[in-house]
Design an enzyme around this catalytic site. Structure first.
Site, PDB file in Angstrom:
ATOM      1  N   ARG A 113      72.945  33.755  23.477  1.00 59.07           N
ATOM      2  CA  ARG A 113      72.925  32.631  24.605  1.00 59.07           C
ATOM      3  C   ARG A 113      72.772  33.866  25.920  1.00 59.07           C
ATOM      4  O   ARG A 113      73.284  33.146  26.900  1.00 59.07           O
ATOM      5  CB  ARG A 113      74.115  31.818  25.032  1.00 59.07           C
ATOM      6  CG  ARG A 113      73.865  30.758  23.658  1.00 59.07           C
ATOM      7  CD  ARG A 113      74.751  29.743  24.024  1.00 59.07           C
ATOM      8  NE  ARG A 113      74.947  28.703  22.816  1.00 59.07           N
ATOM      9  CZ  ARG A 113      75.724  28.734  22.023  1.00 59.07           C
ATOM     10  NH1 ARG A 113      76.558  30.100  21.911  1.00 59.07           N
ATOM     11  NH2 ARG A 113      75.601  28.039  20.859  1.00 59.07           N
ATOM     12  N   LYS A 135      61.075  36.718  34.879  1.00 64.80           N
ATOM     13  CA  LYS A 135      60.495  35.877  34.052  1.00 64.80           C
ATOM     14  C   LYS A 135      60.068  36.537  32.774  1.00 64.80           C
ATOM     15  O   LYS A 135      59.521  37.574  32.500  1.00 64.80           O
ATOM     16  CB  LYS A 135      58.999  35.531  34.787  1.00 64.80           C
ATOM     17  CG  LYS A 135      59.154  34.558  35.829  1.00 64.80           C
ATOM     18  CD  LYS A 135      57.989  33.926  36.048  1.00 64.80           C
ATOM     19  CE  LYS A 135      57.166  34.338  37.246  1.00 64.80           C
ATOM     20  NZ  LYS A 135      55.923  33.388  37.349  1.00 64.80           N
ATOM     21  N   ARG A 229      57.551  32.504  45.773  1.00 63.50           N
ATOM     22  CA  ARG A 229      57.167  33.447  44.706  1.00 63.50           C
ATOM     23  C   ARG A 229      55.643  33.184  44.493  1.00 63.50           C
ATOM     24  O   ARG A 229      55.072  34.204  43.857  1.00 63.50           O
ATOM     25  CB  ARG A 229      57.954  32.999  43.746  1.00 63.50           C
ATOM     26  CG  ARG A 229      58.047  34.281  42.774  1.00 63.50           C
ATOM     27  CD  ARG A 229      59.171  34.184  41.770  1.00 63.50           C
ATOM     28  NE  ARG A 229      58.745  35.315  40.480  1.00 63.50           N
ATOM     29  CZ  ARG A 229      59.761  35.495  39.697  1.00 63.50           C
ATOM     30  NH1 ARG A 229      60.799  35.511  39.802  1.00 63.50           N
ATOM     31  NH2 ARG A 229      59.337  36.499  38.954  1.00 63.50           N
ATOM     32  N   ASN A 233      51.017  35.160  42.887  1.00 68.10           N
ATOM     33  CA  ASN A 233      49.697  34.981  42.339  1.00 68.10           C
ATOM     34  C   ASN A 233      48.426  35.019  42.997  1.00 68.10           C
ATOM     35  O   ASN A 233      47.359  34.552  42.578  1.00 68.10           O
ATOM     36  CB  ASN A 233      49.824  33.483  41.780  1.00 68.10           C
ATOM     37  CG  ASN A 233      50.818  33.413  40.593  1.00 68.10           C
ATOM     38  OD1 ASN A 233      50.971  34.236  39.917  1.00 68.10           O
ATOM     39  ND2 ASN A 233      51.735  32.239  40.876  1.00 68.10           N
ATOM     40  N   HIS A 236      45.220  35.345  41.546  1.00 69.99           N
ATOM     41  CA  HIS A 236      45.368  35.139  40.110  1.00 69.99           C
ATOM     42  C   HIS A 236      44.670  33.750  39.513  1.00 69.99           C
ATOM     43  O   HIS A 236      44.407  33.501  38.170  1.00 69.99           O
ATOM     44  CB  HIS A 236      46.893  35.098  39.737  1.00 69.99           C
ATOM     45  CG  HIS A 236      47.357  36.356  39.563  1.00 69.99           C
ATOM     46  ND1 HIS A 236      47.325  37.317  40.713  1.00 69.99           N
ATOM     47  CD2 HIS A 236      48.265  37.091  38.447  1.00 69.99           C
ATOM     48  CE1 HIS A 236      48.001  38.291  40.404  1.00 69.99           C
ATOM     49  NE2 HIS A 236      48.576  38.108  38.968  1.00 69.99           N
ATOM     50  N   HIS A 240      42.931  34.080  36.124  1.00 69.31           N
ATOM     51  CA  HIS A 240      43.314  33.636  34.898  1.00 69.31           C
ATOM     52  C   HIS A 240      42.260  32.922  34.158  1.00 69.31           C
ATOM     53  O   HIS A 240      42.228  32.746  32.867  1.00 69.31           O
ATOM     54  CB  HIS A 240      44.585  32.432  34.929  1.00 69.31           C
ATOM     55  CG  HIS A 240      45.953  33.288  35.255  1.00 69.31           C
ATOM     56  ND1 HIS A 240      46.769  32.879  36.156  1.00 69.31           N
ATOM     57  CD2 HIS A 240      46.215  34.416  35.006  1.00 69.31           C
ATOM     58  CE1 HIS A 240      47.847  33.619  36.094  1.00 69.31           C
ATOM     59  NE2 HIS A 240      47.608  34.664  35.528  1.00 69.31           N
ATOM     60  N   HIS A 257      43.657  42.184  32.688  1.00 71.03           N
ATOM     61  CA  HIS A 257      44.364  41.557  33.655  1.00 71.03           C
ATOM     62  C   HIS A 257      43.992  41.793  35.151  1.00 71.03           C
ATOM     63  O   HIS A 257      43.472  41.181  36.008  1.00 71.03           O
ATOM     64  CB  HIS A 257      45.640  41.217  33.375  1.00 71.03           C
ATOM     65  CG  HIS A 257      46.319  40.260  34.442  1.00 71.03           C
ATOM     66  ND1 HIS A 257      46.342  39.394  34.689  1.00 71.03           N
ATOM     67  CD2 HIS A 257      47.187  40.631  35.589  1.00 71.03           C
ATOM     68  CE1 HIS A 257      46.978  38.545  35.643  1.00 71.03           C
ATOM     69  NE2 HIS A 257      47.657  39.874  36.094  1.00 71.03           N
TER      70      HIS A 257
END
Ligand code: GLY
Length: 359
Positions: A113, A135, A229, A233, A236, A240, A257
């Site tokens: 955990r 992340k 935040r 991106n 992006h 994507h 990418h």
């Protein structure tokens, strides 16, 4: 060595940038995790980087490719950690690109955990982006990064020396993310490198450190991506779509990418210009920075506007309407409710095939 702090209270950590940063691992672990008695090093086939944690350790090498970013690999890693007696007081060390830091970070977040981990990113993309911010996660057949956790590392060691063996397209990919940072600002980032120099004029470690400082400030302000935040991106949404899209002839854009991000940055600038958020000079600055990082901002041949819009609408970060991070008077910010007609017109201006775009 440049040390950039990620200011997150009791989850704060240092990002060390410079030649030989990986050799700091043992002293960093002794400092930030004095109770650790064992390390599990997670790396990937083909990564020619070794580290010494200064503790008894095992190396867990996963196969090459994005396919290992799966729940099955997390299970294999956690079972291997358990067999070696890794405890919650010990540490996982991720040595590799974004696949490894995302995967090992999520295994660490799940094992007992929550077990501490340290990232040693070995790609430029990893050093300026993937290894920082907490992340972590893996892919499902249904989509990328659908299972994960916010779990911050205890330290990140960005060693400029290890970049010398990067294949050319890995460099290009990293530079695409760097170009993004040229348009973002972060409190204190100007203190990294020569204060008045643009990102393009700095040395490589200074460039990495400035990107890290910008990311660190954004993450510290919005750890769980509630709002600010999203600026990370920038470029992006189209990127994507370009990475995911298959066009009608079955063709798939062959873009890394960061290469896709470079195209996405120019698209975002042209869209912002169309919406009167920025002027021609600012669009030109995007072209200059993208070219300055030796990147192409051209849509790949065969790009169909209608297909790209479909994929952009599916992007999980797009919420329920077409949302883009767009430059403007206060810099890039999330803009909701962008009309499909403006997106199509911008793609047309970049030379996208308009077949089916009026449906
Ligand atoms: N691991 C990448 C991020 O947190 O943004």
């Amino acid at each position: 060595m440049i040390t950039v702090p990620v200011e997150l209270g009791d989850r704060a950590y240092p990002v060390m940038v410079g030649a030989g940063a990986r050799h700091e691992l043992a002293s960093v672990l002794a400092d930030v995790l004095p109770g650790a008695g064992r390390a599990a090093i997670v790396t990937q086939e083909g990564i020619p980087v070794t580290v010494d944690p200064g503790l008894p350790f095992e190396v867990h090498t996963v196969p090459d490719g994005e396919g290992v970013k799966s729940l099955a690999t997390v299970e294999q890693l956690c079972r291997a950690f358990a067999r070696t007696g890794l405890s919650r007081a010990d540490v996982v060390v991720a040595v590799g690109g974004g696949v490894v830091t995302d995967l090992a970070g999520f295994a660490a977040a799940s094992f007992h955990r929550g077990t501490a981990y340290v990232n040693v990113p070995t790609t430029l993309l990893g050093q300026v982006d993937a290894a920082i911010g907490g992340k972590t996660g893996v892919n499902l057949p249904e989509g990328k990064n659908l299972v994960g956790a916010f779990w911050q590392p205890k330290a990140v060691l960005c060693d400029s020396e290890v970049l010398s063996t990067l294949p050319p397209r890995e460099w290009t990919s990293g530079r695409g993310e760097m170009a993004k940072y040229a348009f973002l600002t972060g409190g204190g980032a100007e203190r990294v490198g020569s204060p008045d120099a643009s990102l393009l004029d700095l040395t490589l470690p200074e460039q990495v450190a400035r990107c890290v400082a910008i990311k660190a400030e954004v993450v510290a302000a919005d750890e769980h991506e509630g709002g600010r935040r999203m600026v990370l991106n920038y470029g992006h949404t189209l990127a994507h779509a370009l990475e995911a899209a298959r066009f009608e002839d079955g063709g798939r854009p062959d873009l890394r990418h960061g290469e896709a991000v470079a195209v996405g940055l120019l698209f975002a600038a042209l869209l912002a210009r169309r919406l009167d958020r920025i002027d021609d000079e600012r669009v030109e600055l995007h072209r200059t920075v993208i070219a300055g990082f030796d990147l192409s901002s051209e849509l790949p041949p065969g790009s169909r506007a209608a297909t790209l819009v479909e994929f952009m609408a599916r992007d999980k970060k797009a919420h329920h309407d077409l949302t883009f991070v767009l430059d403007g008077p206060v810099g890039p910010e999330a803009v909701r409710g962008v009309a499909v007609s403006d997106v199509l017109a911008t793609l047309a201006a970049m030379g996208a095939d308009q077949h089916g775009a009026d449906r």
